[in-house]
Motif scaffolding. Structure first.
Motif, PDB file in Angstrom:
ATOM      1  N   ALA A  22       0.820  -1.202   0.000  1.00 54.53           N
ATOM      2  CA  ALA A  22       0.000   0.000   0.000  1.00 54.53           C
ATOM      3  C   ALA A  22       0.857   1.257   0.000  1.00 54.53           C
ATOM      4  CB  ALA A  22      -0.913   0.008   1.215  1.00 54.53           C
ATOM      5  N   MET A  23       0.396   2.264  -0.739  1.00 56.30           N
ATOM      6  CA  MET A  23       1.088   3.553  -0.741  1.00 56.30           C
ATOM      7  C   MET A  23       0.914   4.253   0.612  1.00 56.30           C
ATOM      8  SD  MET A  23       0.288   4.893  -4.576  1.00 56.30           S
ATOM      9  CE  MET A  23       1.318   6.336  -4.445  1.00 56.30           C
ATOM     10  N   LEU A  24      -0.214   4.009   1.240  1.00 57.37           N
ATOM     11  CA  LEU A  24      -0.478   4.556   2.564  1.00 57.37           C
ATOM     12  C   LEU A  24      -0.451   3.410   3.567  1.00 57.37           C
ATOM     13  CD1 LEU A  24      -3.502   6.863   1.711  1.00 57.37           C
ATOM     14  CD2 LEU A  24      -1.138   7.546   2.091  1.00 57.37           C
ATOM     15  N   PRO A  25       0.392   3.491   4.571  1.00 57.23           N
ATOM     16  CA  PRO A  25       0.508   2.392   5.536  1.00 57.23           C
ATOM     17  C   PRO A  25      -0.809   1.993   6.199  1.00 57.23           C
ATOM     18  CG  PRO A  25       2.318   3.919   5.813  1.00 57.23           C
ATOM     19  CD  PRO A  25       1.365   4.553   4.830  1.00 57.23           C
ATOM     20  N   GLU A  33     -14.229  -2.002  15.324  1.00 60.78           N
ATOM     21  CA  GLU A  33     -14.986  -1.158  16.243  1.00 60.78           C
ATOM     22  C   GLU A  33     -16.319  -1.826  16.564  1.00 60.78           C
ATOM     23  OE1 GLU A  33     -16.116   2.643  14.510  1.00 60.78           O
ATOM     24  OE2 GLU A  33     -16.091   1.742  12.546  1.00 60.78           O
ATOM     25  N   SER A  34     -16.822  -1.589  17.760  1.00 59.64           N
ATOM     26  CA  SER A  34     -18.115  -2.156  18.121  1.00 59.64           C
ATOM     27  C   SER A  34     -19.189  -1.099  17.924  1.00 59.64           C
ATOM     28  CB  SER A  34     -18.104  -2.668  19.562  1.00 59.64           C
ATOM     29  OG  SER A  34     -17.780  -1.637  20.450  1.00 59.64           O
ATOM     30  N   ARG A  35     -20.309  -1.563  17.342  1.00 57.98           N
ATOM     31  CA  ARG A  35     -21.447  -0.676  17.092  1.00 57.98           C
ATOM     32  C   ARG A  35     -22.735  -1.472  17.207  1.00 57.98           C
ATOM     33  NH1 ARG A  35     -20.702   4.167  13.053  1.00 57.98           N
ATOM     34  NH2 ARG A  35     -18.667   4.794  13.793  1.00 57.98           N
ATOM     35  N   ASP A  36     -23.645  -0.999  18.007  1.00 58.55           N
ATOM     36  CA  ASP A  36     -24.984  -1.576  18.101  1.00 58.55           C
ATOM     37  C   ASP A  36     -24.978  -3.092  18.273  1.00 58.55           C
ATOM     38  OD1 ASP A  36     -26.013   1.028  17.666  1.00 58.55           O
ATOM     39  OD2 ASP A  36     -25.868   0.748  15.504  1.00 58.55           O
ATOM     40  N   GLY A  37     -24.158  -3.595  19.168  1.00 56.11           N
ATOM     41  CA  GLY A  37     -24.125  -5.024  19.434  1.00 56.11           C
ATOM     42  C   GLY A  37     -23.386  -5.856  18.412  1.00 56.11           C
ATOM     43  N   SER A  38     -22.565  -5.206  17.583  1.00 52.52           N
ATOM     44  CA  SER A  38     -21.788  -5.920  16.569  1.00 52.52           C
ATOM     45  C   SER A  38     -20.350  -5.442  16.571  1.00 52.52           C
ATOM     46  CB  SER A  38     -22.355  -5.662  15.171  1.00 52.52           C
ATOM     47  OG  SER A  38     -23.639  -6.205  15.040  1.00 52.52           O
ATOM     48  N   LEU A  39     -19.458  -6.324  16.180  1.00 49.91           N
ATOM     49  CA  LEU A  39     -18.079  -5.944  15.911  1.00 49.91           C
ATOM     50  C   LEU A  39     -18.002  -5.706  14.408  1.00 49.91           C
ATOM     51  CD1 LEU A  39     -15.087  -5.615  16.763  1.00 49.91           C
ATOM     52  CD2 LEU A  39     -14.804  -8.014  16.129  1.00 49.91           C
ATOM     53  N   VAL A  40     -17.621  -4.497  14.023  1.00 50.05           N
ATOM     54  CA  VAL A  40     -17.527  -4.130  12.613  1.00 50.05           C
ATOM     55  C   VAL A  40     -16.058  -4.128  12.212  1.00 50.05           C
ATOM     56  CG1 VAL A  40     -18.042  -2.372  10.878  1.00 50.05           C
ATOM     57  CG2 VAL A  40     -19.611  -2.731  12.797  1.00 50.05           C
ATOM     58  N   ILE A  41     -15.748  -4.836  11.142  1.00 48.62           N
ATOM     59  CA  ILE A  41     -14.389  -4.915  10.616  1.00 48.62           C
ATOM     60  C   ILE A  41     -14.395  -4.262   9.246  1.00 48.62           C
ATOM     61  CG2 ILE A  41     -12.505  -6.447   9.945  1.00 48.62           C
ATOM     62  CD1 ILE A  41     -13.880  -8.553  11.814  1.00 48.62           C
ATOM     63  N   ARG A  42     -13.492  -3.289   9.051  1.00 47.40           N
ATOM     64  CA  ARG A  42     -13.412  -2.579   7.767  1.00 47.40           C
ATOM     65  C   ARG A  42     -11.983  -2.624   7.237  1.00 47.40           C
ATOM     66  NH1 ARG A  42     -17.698   1.776   7.732  1.00 47.40           N
ATOM     67  NH2 ARG A  42     -18.667   1.619   9.775  1.00 47.40           N
ATOM     68  N   THR A  43     -11.856  -2.819   5.938  1.00 41.03           N
ATOM     69  CA  THR A  43     -10.569  -2.741   5.260  1.00 41.03           C
ATOM     70  C   THR A  43     -10.777  -2.047   3.921  1.00 41.03           C
ATOM     71  OG1 THR A  43     -10.883  -4.921   4.266  1.00 41.03           O
ATOM     72  CG2 THR A  43      -9.621  -4.839   6.309  1.00 41.03           C
ATOM     73  N   THR A  44      -9.706  -1.505   3.367  1.00 44.46           N
ATOM     74  CA  THR A  44      -9.788  -0.865   2.062  1.00 44.46           C
ATOM     75  C   THR A  44      -8.418  -0.848   1.405  1.00 44.46           C
ATOM     76  OG1 THR A  44     -10.491   1.096   0.833  1.00 44.46           O
ATOM     77  CG2 THR A  44      -9.404   1.485   2.940  1.00 44.46           C
ATOM     78  N   ASP A  45      -8.428  -0.798   0.086  1.00 38.92           N
ATOM     79  CA  ASP A  45      -7.196  -0.559  -0.669  1.00 38.92           C
ATOM     80  C   ASP A  45      -7.335   0.745  -1.451  1.00 38.92           C
ATOM     81  OD1 ASP A  45      -8.791  -1.121  -2.834  1.00 38.92           O
ATOM     82  OD2 ASP A  45      -7.642  -2.842  -3.525  1.00 38.92           O
ATOM     83  N   LEU A  46      -8.301   1.561  -1.074  1.00 39.27           N
ATOM     84  CA  LEU A  46      -8.669   2.848  -1.659  1.00 39.27           C
ATOM     85  C   LEU A  46      -9.424   2.720  -2.981  1.00 39.27           C
ATOM     86  CD1 LEU A  46      -5.588   5.097  -0.844  1.00 39.27           C
ATOM     87  CD2 LEU A  46      -7.728   4.852   0.420  1.00 39.27           C
ATOM     88  N   GLU A  47      -9.541   1.530  -3.517  1.00 45.69           N
ATOM     89  CA  GLU A  47     -10.382   1.293  -4.688  1.00 45.69           C
ATOM     90  C   GLU A  47     -11.575   0.430  -4.307  1.00 45.69           C
ATOM     91  OE1 GLU A  47      -8.292  -0.151  -8.086  1.00 45.69           O
ATOM     92  OE2 GLU A  47      -6.734   1.372  -7.923  1.00 45.69           O
ATOM     93  N   VAL A  48     -11.331  -0.526  -3.444  1.00 45.45           N
ATOM     94  CA  VAL A  48     -12.362  -1.449  -2.983  1.00 45.45           C
ATOM     95  C   VAL A  48     -12.370  -1.413  -1.460  1.00 45.45           C
ATOM     96  CG1 VAL A  48     -13.081  -3.864  -2.931  1.00 45.45           C
ATOM     97  CG2 VAL A  48     -11.990  -2.939  -4.979  1.00 45.45           C
TER      98      VAL A  48
END
Length: 70
Positions: A22-25, A33-48
């Motif tokens: 990645a160009m950005l570390p 992060e936890s939200r409304d009783g869920s663990l939310v996992i997010r990733t990106t490569d800036l295109e997807v």
């Protein structure tokens, strides 16, 4: 509390987006992060971007974790 099998499956799915060159570390990290009783996992490569939520009873502060260590 989080089901370990669900967590492993979610992390495996989210890691498909993470690139090792990645160009950005920060793009080599997953945001958890936890939200409304869920663990939310997010990733990106800036295109997807990937976002997946699994049931979680505990609250955790948002944290970016190197995806290769998950």
């Amino acid at each position: 509390m989080i089901d370990a099998r669900e967590l492993r499956a979610a992390l495996k799915w989210a890691n498909k987006i993470v690139t090792t060159r990645a160009m950005l570390p920060i793009c080599t990290h997953a945001l958890l992060e936890s939200r409304d009783g869920s663990l939310v996992i997010r990733t990106t490569d800036l295109e997807v971007a990937a976002k997946i939520a699994i049931p979680c009873t505990d609250a955790i502060p948002p944290v970016a974790v190197p995806a290769k260590e998950l």
